[in-house]
Every structure is written in structure tokens, then in C-alpha cells.
Design an enzyme around this catalytic site. Structure first.
Site, PDB file in Angstrom:
ATOM      1  N   ARG A 108     140.153   8.820  55.077  1.00  0.00           N
ATOM      2  CA  ARG A 108     139.252   7.715  55.397  1.00  0.00           C
ATOM      3  C   ARG A 108     138.051   7.735  54.473  1.00  0.00           C
ATOM      4  NH1 ARG A 108     136.900   6.852  61.446  1.00  0.00           N
ATOM      5  NH2 ARG A 108     135.879   8.820  60.986  1.00  0.00           N
ATOM      6  N   THR A 112     133.369   3.049  53.487  1.00  0.00           N
ATOM      7  CA  THR A 112     133.986   1.813  53.974  1.00  0.00           C
ATOM      8  C   THR A 112     134.834   2.012  55.219  1.00  0.00           C
ATOM      9  OG1 THR A 112     135.989   2.082  52.639  1.00  0.00           O
ATOM     10  CG2 THR A 112     134.098   1.017  51.593  1.00  0.00           C
ATOM     11  N   ASP A 204     136.127  15.621  65.469  1.00  0.00           N
ATOM     12  CA  ASP A 204     137.170  15.393  64.474  1.00  0.00           C
ATOM     13  C   ASP A 204     138.363  16.289  64.801  1.00  0.00           C
ATOM     14  OD1 ASP A 204     138.670  16.030  61.887  1.00  0.00           O
ATOM     15  OD2 ASP A 204     137.380  14.392  61.230  1.00  0.00           O
ATOM     16  N   ASP A 207     139.431  18.754  61.959  1.00  0.00           N
ATOM     17  CA  ASP A 207     138.495  19.866  61.805  1.00  0.00           C
ATOM     18  C   ASP A 207     138.635  20.869  62.928  1.00  0.00           C
ATOM     19  OD1 ASP A 207     137.431  18.971  59.421  1.00  0.00           O
ATOM     20  OD2 ASP A 207     135.720  17.970  60.343  1.00  0.00           O
TER      21      ASP A 207
END
Length: 213
Positions: A108, A112, A204, A207
Site C-alpha cells: 500500500r 495515496t 497492522d 507487523d
């Protein structure tokens, strides 16, 4: 919990919800998070494969001959969106070890939030298989949409999307682009924050699963 979209099946089984709560906790270790994700993946797989076709075959038990149900029809492909999808993939393969595996490498863009592809590998006969797309988090849905776009280009026509957590925005986005792809999730949370993370979420997933930041 937000109102569920008609394209979403939320798995409210007590074991799923209990394990998800432990995963949400900040103090849950990497090892525990990874193991819980694998366990939940197996439970999600039950729902995602609920409508697989069966046929009766002749077998013999130690007692007598009988007809018993076995899987028939389209074979499965688990399509893992790298890297976090690997956490769901392990549990799915525990349950269906004969399934083929596709990989879609996406990251990602932090500015943006758009999905950028860096890797793709899938079986040749995707049009003849049921494809279950895997990613723990359905946040903006940009990665899920890009992955499904790519899988359809490769010939896939029969797909489901399986995740651990979804946002209402992600559900709407994915369903708007691919209304033919049902979503299976353990929960639909409140919203996305300004950084595109699910709230309250669990952080996340990649992670937390791999111990990176």
C-alpha cells in the site's frame, strides 16, 4: 457493531470471537498472535467452504458397504495477498491440504493508499477452480480490489474474500467494485482512521504476525 452489509457473512461463533479479542490486545505476543490467526483461519475456512458440492460414493466401513458424501465439483485455490495473507493461508491449508495456492504481492502506497503490485503467481486453470482470496484486514479494500482484478484477469470467475477484520468503508468499496465476490469476516469494526487503519482494529496484522514495524 456496524450494520452488516448484505454481501458480508460475519462469523459470530464464540471461539472465533474469543480468539479475536485476544488478538486485539496490545500485549499479545507475536507468537500468540500468529498461532491465533492460524486457528481462526481454520474456523473461517469452515464458513467459506460451507457451500462446496458433495457427491455420494460407494465405500465399505468395517461393518458394511454404504454410500457416503465426498467433495466434488470445482477444486479450491487459496489466493494469499502478500504478506499478511500468509497467516490465514497456513490455517486454511491445515484444513484443505490439497488446495492449490496463488500469491498476489501488493503493498500500500503510504501517501495515496493505492495498491501497487510487485508479484503474481497462480495456477493455470483458474477458471475451473473456486478461489478464496485471503487477507486479514479489509481496510480501504484497495488491495483486495486490485488482487481480485488481477485474479479475474487470470481467469478466476468463482471467488470469495476471507478476512479477519473489515471496515464498513472497505466492505462498501469491495462490494461496489466486485458485487459477485461474497465477503466472510470475523468482525466488521467501526470505521477507518485518517491513516487508513481499521478502528478499533488490532493494528497492522502483518507487523504483529511477523514482529516487524
Amino acid at each position: 457493531m456496524p450494520t452488516t452489509h448484505p454481501n458480508v457473512t460475519v462469523i459470530d461463533h464464540p471461539l472465533v470471537q474469543h480468539k479475536l479479542t485476544i488478538m486485539r490486545r496490545r500485549e499479545t505476543s507475536t507468537a500468540s498472535f500468529r498461532q491465533l490467526l492460524r486457528e481462526i483461519a481454520m474456523l473461517l475456512c469452515y464458513e467459506a467452504t460451507r457451500d462446496l458440492e458433495l457427491e455420494l460414493v460407494d465405500i465399505e466401513t468395517p461393518i458394511q458397504a454404504m454410500q457416503a458424501p465426498m467433495l466434488t465439483g470445482k477444486k479450491l485455490v487459496f489466493a494469499s495477498i502478500l504478506r499478511a495473507g500468509e497467516g490465514l493461508l497456513d490455517g486454511m491449508l491445515d484444513l484443505v491440504p490439497a488446495a492449490r495456492v496463488a500469491h498476489v504481492g501488493l503493498y500500500r502506497d503510504p501517501n495515496t493508499l493505492a495498491a501497487v503490485e510487485y508479484y503474481f503467481k497462480a495456477p493455470d486453470d483458474m477458471g475451473n477452480r473456486r478461489v478464496i482470496v485471503l487477507d486479514p484486514m479489509l481496510a480501504t479494500a484497495n488491495s483486495a480490489i486490485a488482487a481480485i482484478d488481477r485474479l479475474k484477469e487470470a481467469g478466476a470467475t468463482d471467488m470469495k474474500f476471507v478476512c479477519l477484520l473489515a471496515s464498513p468503508e472497505g466492505v462498501e468499496n469491495l462490494s461496489g467494485h466486485h458485487p459477485d465476490v461474497p465477503i466472510v469476516s470475523a468482525a466488521v469494526d467501526e470505521c477507518l482512521n485518517d491513516h487508513g487503519y481499521i478502528v478499533p482494529g488490532l493494528g497492522d496484522a502483518g507487523d504483529r504476525m511477523f514482529g516487524t514495524k
